[in-house]
Design an enzyme around this catalytic site. Structure first.
Site, PDB file in Angstrom:
ATOM      1  N   LYS A 189     -37.949   7.588  19.412  1.00 50.80           N
ATOM      2  CA  LYS A 189     -37.781   7.287  17.993  1.00 50.80           C
ATOM      3  C   LYS A 189     -36.347   6.800  17.720  1.00 50.80           C
ATOM      4  O   LYS A 189     -35.466   6.915  18.580  1.00 50.80           O
ATOM      5  CB  LYS A 189     -38.121   8.542  17.176  1.00 50.80           C
TER       6      LYS A 189
ATOM      7  N   TYR B   9     -49.186   6.244  12.365  1.00 51.46           N
ATOM      8  CA  TYR B   9     -49.212   7.587  11.772  1.00 51.46           C
ATOM      9  C   TYR B   9     -50.311   7.742  10.714  1.00 51.46           C
ATOM     10  O   TYR B   9     -50.225   8.644   9.873  1.00 51.46           O
ATOM     11  CB  TYR B   9     -47.842   7.935  11.194  1.00 51.46           C
TER      12      TYR B   9
ATOM     13  N   PHE C  80     -44.814  14.443   4.142  1.00 52.55           N
ATOM     14  CA  PHE C  80     -43.723  13.835   4.896  1.00 52.55           C
ATOM     15  C   PHE C  80     -43.999  12.391   5.322  1.00 52.55           C
ATOM     16  O   PHE C  80     -43.155  11.749   5.937  1.00 52.55           O
ATOM     17  CB  PHE C  80     -43.380  14.690   6.128  1.00 52.55           C
TER      18      PHE C  80
ATOM     19  N   ARG D  44     -46.651  15.794  26.913  1.00 45.27           N
ATOM     20  CA  ARG D  44     -46.468  16.672  25.746  1.00 45.27           C
ATOM     21  C   ARG D  44     -45.668  17.918  26.140  1.00 45.27           C
ATOM     22  O   ARG D  44     -44.867  18.433  25.356  1.00 45.27           O
ATOM     23  CB  ARG D  44     -47.830  17.078  25.163  1.00 45.27           C
TER      24      ARG D  44
ATOM     25  N   THR E 182     -43.530  20.296  18.365  1.00 48.87           N
ATOM     26  CA  THR E 182     -43.179  19.348  17.298  1.00 48.87           C
ATOM     27  C   THR E 182     -41.882  19.730  16.592  1.00 48.87           C
ATOM     28  O   THR E 182     -41.031  18.876  16.347  1.00 48.87           O
ATOM     29  CB  THR E 182     -44.333  19.280  16.276  1.00 48.87           C
TER      30      THR E 182
ATOM     31  N   ARG F  60     -37.257  17.840  23.167  1.00 51.01           N
ATOM     32  CA  ARG F  60     -36.939  18.278  21.801  1.00 51.01           C
ATOM     33  C   ARG F  60     -36.137  19.580  21.811  1.00 51.01           C
ATOM     34  O   ARG F  60     -35.257  19.784  20.978  1.00 51.01           O
ATOM     35  CB  ARG F  60     -38.235  18.435  20.993  1.00 51.01           C
TER      36      ARG F  60
ATOM     37  N   ASN G 175     -37.058  14.535  15.643  1.00 50.23           N
ATOM     38  CA  ASN G 175     -37.433  15.187  16.902  1.00 50.23           C
ATOM     39  C   ASN G 175     -37.553  14.222  18.075  1.00 50.23           C
ATOM     40  O   ASN G 175     -38.210  14.515  19.067  1.00 50.23           O
ATOM     41  CB  ASN G 175     -38.692  16.045  16.709  1.00 50.23           C
TER      42      ASN G 175
ATOM     43  N   HIS H  74     -42.121  10.521  20.474  1.00 56.33           N
ATOM     44  CA  HIS H  74     -43.562  10.676  20.233  1.00 56.33           C
ATOM     45  C   HIS H  74     -44.299  10.611  21.562  1.00 56.33           C
ATOM     46  O   HIS H  74     -43.939   9.823  22.430  1.00 56.33           O
ATOM     47  CB  HIS H  74     -44.076   9.542  19.333  1.00 56.33           C
TER      48      HIS H  74
ATOM     49  N   GLU I 200     -53.455   4.183  20.913  1.00 58.95           N
ATOM     50  CA  GLU I 200     -52.038   3.907  20.658  1.00 58.95           C
ATOM     51  C   GLU I 200     -51.494   2.828  21.598  1.00 58.95           C
ATOM     52  O   GLU I 200     -50.726   1.960  21.179  1.00 58.95           O
ATOM     53  CB  GLU I 200     -51.226   5.205  20.777  1.00 58.95           C
TER      54      GLU I 200
HETATM   55  P1  IDP Z   1     -46.192  15.417  17.170  1.00 60.00           P
HETATM   56  O1  IDP Z   1     -45.187  14.305  17.082  1.00 60.00           O
HETATM   57  O2  IDP Z   1     -45.654  16.583  17.958  1.00 60.00           O
HETATM   58  O3  IDP Z   1     -47.549  14.968  17.648  1.00 60.00           O
HETATM   59  P2  IDP Z   1     -47.383  15.616  14.505  1.00 60.00           P
HETATM   60  O4  IDP Z   1     -47.836  16.881  13.857  1.00 60.00           O
HETATM   61  O5  IDP Z   1     -48.424  14.659  14.970  1.00 60.00           O
HETATM   62  O6  IDP Z   1     -46.380  16.020  15.693  1.00 60.00           O
HETATM   63  O7  IDP Z   1     -46.423  14.891  13.458  1.00 60.00           O
HETATM   64  C1  IDP Z   1     -45.997  13.575  13.705  1.00 60.00           C
HETATM   65  C2  IDP Z   1     -44.534  13.473  13.378  1.00 60.00           C
HETATM   66  O8  IDP Z   1     -44.350  13.640  11.977  1.00 60.00           O
HETATM   67  C3  IDP Z   1     -43.643  14.554  14.011  1.00 60.00           C
HETATM   68  O9  IDP Z   1     -43.246  14.251  15.328  1.00 60.00           O
HETATM   69  C4  IDP Z   1     -42.466  14.563  13.068  1.00 60.00           C
HETATM   70  O10 IDP Z   1     -41.579  13.481  13.351  1.00 60.00           O
HETATM   71  C5  IDP Z   1     -43.118  14.281  11.721  1.00 60.00           C
HETATM   72  N1  IDP Z   1     -43.390  15.531  11.001  1.00 60.00           N
HETATM   73  C6  IDP Z   1     -44.407  16.398  11.215  1.00 60.00           C
HETATM   74  N2  IDP Z   1     -44.353  17.431  10.378  1.00 60.00           N
HETATM   75  C7  IDP Z   1     -43.271  17.217   9.596  1.00 60.00           C
HETATM   76  C8  IDP Z   1     -42.666  17.931   8.504  1.00 60.00           C
HETATM   77  O11 IDP Z   1     -43.115  18.995   8.099  1.00 60.00           O
HETATM   78  N3  IDP Z   1     -41.543  17.361   7.971  1.00 60.00           N
HETATM   79  C9  IDP Z   1     -41.011  16.192   8.410  1.00 60.00           C
HETATM   80  N4  IDP Z   1     -41.549  15.487   9.421  1.00 60.00           N
HETATM   81  C10 IDP Z   1     -42.655  15.995  10.010  1.00 60.00           C
HETATM   82 MG    MG Z   2     -49.040  13.843  16.764  1.00 66.86          MG
END
Ligand code: IDP
Ligand code: MG
Length: 149
Positions: free
Chosen positions: A9, A49, A57, A85, A91, A102, A112, A115, A126
C-alpha cells in the site's frame, strides 16, 4: 501452482519498505510472477474493496489507496494464499504478531502496509482485476527441488 495477489500500500512504498517486504516473500521461497509500481484509479480502488463499500472506513480507504503509488504483485507457490496472510499478519497491527509484516512495521489499522488475498477464489479475481495475462511470467525457479520434496 497456487497464486495470490499482494499489494504494498502507499504507506509501505512511502516508508521505503518495498525491498524489505518483497524480500520476505522471496526468502520464504515463493516465486514472483508479476510486479508493477502504479498509481491506482478511484475506479480500481473501489472495485478492489467493493466488499467493504458499506463500511464506515470505505471512503477513507479509497482515498488512502489512491493517494500515492502502490506495488502490485502476484506470488506463486504451495498454499501461497494462506501462507502470505500469515506472513502479513492480522489486519490490525495492534494484534499482529512480531515477525509478521504488519506486526513489525505497522501501528494502526488504516496504515497496515500491505494487502493479501484472503482465499483462492478472491486471489483469482484480484489477479484478473489488477493484471493482464501478458504481465505475468510463468517460470520455474532453479531451486524448486530444494524447496519442495
Ligand atoms: P485485510 O486487509 O486484512 O484483508 P479487511 O478486513 O479485508 O482486512 O479490510 C481491508 C482493509 O481495510 C484493511 O487492510 C485496512 O486497511 C482497512 N480497514 C479495515 N478495517 C478498518 C477500520 O476499522 N478502520 C480503518 N481501516 C480499516
Ligand atoms: Mg480483506
Amino acid at each position: 501452482m497456487e497464486r495470490t495477489f499482494i499489494m504494498i500500500k502507499p504507506d509501505g512504498v512511502q516508508r521505503g519498505l518495498v525491498g524489505e517486504i518483497v524480500g520476505r516473500f522471496e526468502q520464504k521461497g515463493f516465486t514472483l510472477v508479476g510486479m508493477k509500481l502504479m498509481a491506482v484509479s478511484r475506479e480500481l480502488a473501489e472495485k478492489h474493496y467493493a466488499v467493504h463499500k458499506d463500511k464506515p472506513f470505505f471512503a477513507g480507504l479509497v482515498e488512502f489507496i489512491t493517494s500515492s503509488p502502490v506495488v502490485a504483485m502476484v506470488w506463486e507457490g504451495d498454499n501461497v494464499v494462506t501462507s502470505a496472510r500469515t506472513i502479513i499478519g492480522a489486519t490490525n497491527p495492534i494484534s499482529s504478531a512480531p515477525g509478521t509484516i504488519r506486526g513489525d512495521f505497522g501501528i494502526t489499522i488504516g496504515r497496515n502496509l500491505i494487502h493479501g488475498s484472503d482465499a483462492i477464489e478472491t486471489a483469482q479475481s484480484e489477479i484478473a482485476l489488477w493484471f493482464q495475462e501478458a504481465e505475468l511470467a510463468s517460470w520455474d525457479p532453479a531451486v524448486k527441488g530444494w524447496l519442495y520434496e
